[in-house]
Write an enzyme that holds these catalytic residues in place. Structure first.
Site: not given
Length: 258
Positions: A69, A214, A120
């Site tokens: 992400d 991430h 996102h």
């Protein structure tokens, strides 16, 4: 619903600290998550092209999806090198502002190397705090930016903090976006300890799982090789999110979570 002060912005680091509230965010919102197994089961057995089946049958194999992400970032090219070396496909949920617009060549490389590209949002605002037109703006800007670079509009999105509600689902449906949550998080926003990130993922990994990491935090990318090697040793097969659902297909507006 989850509405706070209208228009209030939260930075990614602050917002991500509340990821543990995922279950609360989904309760009472009319959201009914669909598991990967249910998605596969709903697909017509005669329609082998219903989803992106690829070469893996996740009804039989022990599949797991590696997702990243809030990138791309400075470490994403190295991450792509690792994934290429180890022949692992991943799903990237990209952040628009200061990421997609800052690293267009990396976005193109992600798509060109066969990874799934998802949305996102543009600025990581919490979508359940927003009105419908604001939700649409957050998602549409990133859709348009990714399509301009890759030639393809994403079909998957991950709401910041995993927070969704009926309004978010309706807008996502209009934009052709299915919502993808997760089952494993290393909370890598809270530590630079790569070994701890690795341990947290491995402790929670299970079949049909979706791992949330991430690629913008310093400790994450160094942890990935060890995560991949150990999960392969345990018999896991890495797939993208669409492959995890195949022969089912992610339906716009629906929420998917192991």
């Amino acid at each position: 619903m989850f509405r706070t002060e209208k228009g209030k912005r939260q930075g990614p680091a602050v917002a991500l600290l509340a990821a543990a509230s995922l279950m609360l965010a989904l309760s009472g919102c009319g959201v009914d998550p669909i598991s990967p197994g249910d998605a596969r089961g709903k697909a017509s057995t005669s329609d082998d092209k219903a989803g992106a089946a690829g070469a893996v049958d996740c009804a039989k194999a022990k599949c797991i999806a590696l997702t990243f992400d809030a990138g791309p970032g400075k470490d994403t090219p190295h991450l792509l090198d690792v994934l290429k070396e180890k022949r692992v496909p991943a799903t990237f949920f990209l952040l628009g502002r200061k990421h997609v617009d800052r690293y267009p060549e990396v976005v193109k490389r992600i798509a060109d190397e066969g990874h799934e590209v998802g949305n996102h949002t543009w600025t990581h605002r919490i979508l359940t705090d927003l009105e419908a037109d604001e939700v649409r703006e957050e998602l549409s800007r990133t859709q348009n930016a990714i399509e301009k670079i890759t030639g393809k509009r994403p079909t998957l999105m991950r709401p910041p903090q995993g927070r969704t509600d009926d309004t978010v689902s309706e807008v996502s449906r209009d934009l052709g976006l299915a919502q993808v949550l997760w089952s494993v998080t290393a909370k890598d926003y809270s530590t630079t300890d790569s070994e701890l990130i690795r341990k947290r993922v491995l402790d929670a990994a299970d079949g049909d799982g979706i791992i949330l990491l991430h690629d913008i935090y310093d400790g994450t990318v160094p942890a990935v090789p060890g995560i991949i090697d150990e999960l392969k040793r345990r018999g896991f097969t890495f797939v993208t999110v669409p492959q995890l659902l195949a022969p089912g297909k992610a339906e716009p507006g629906a929420v998917y979570r192991p």
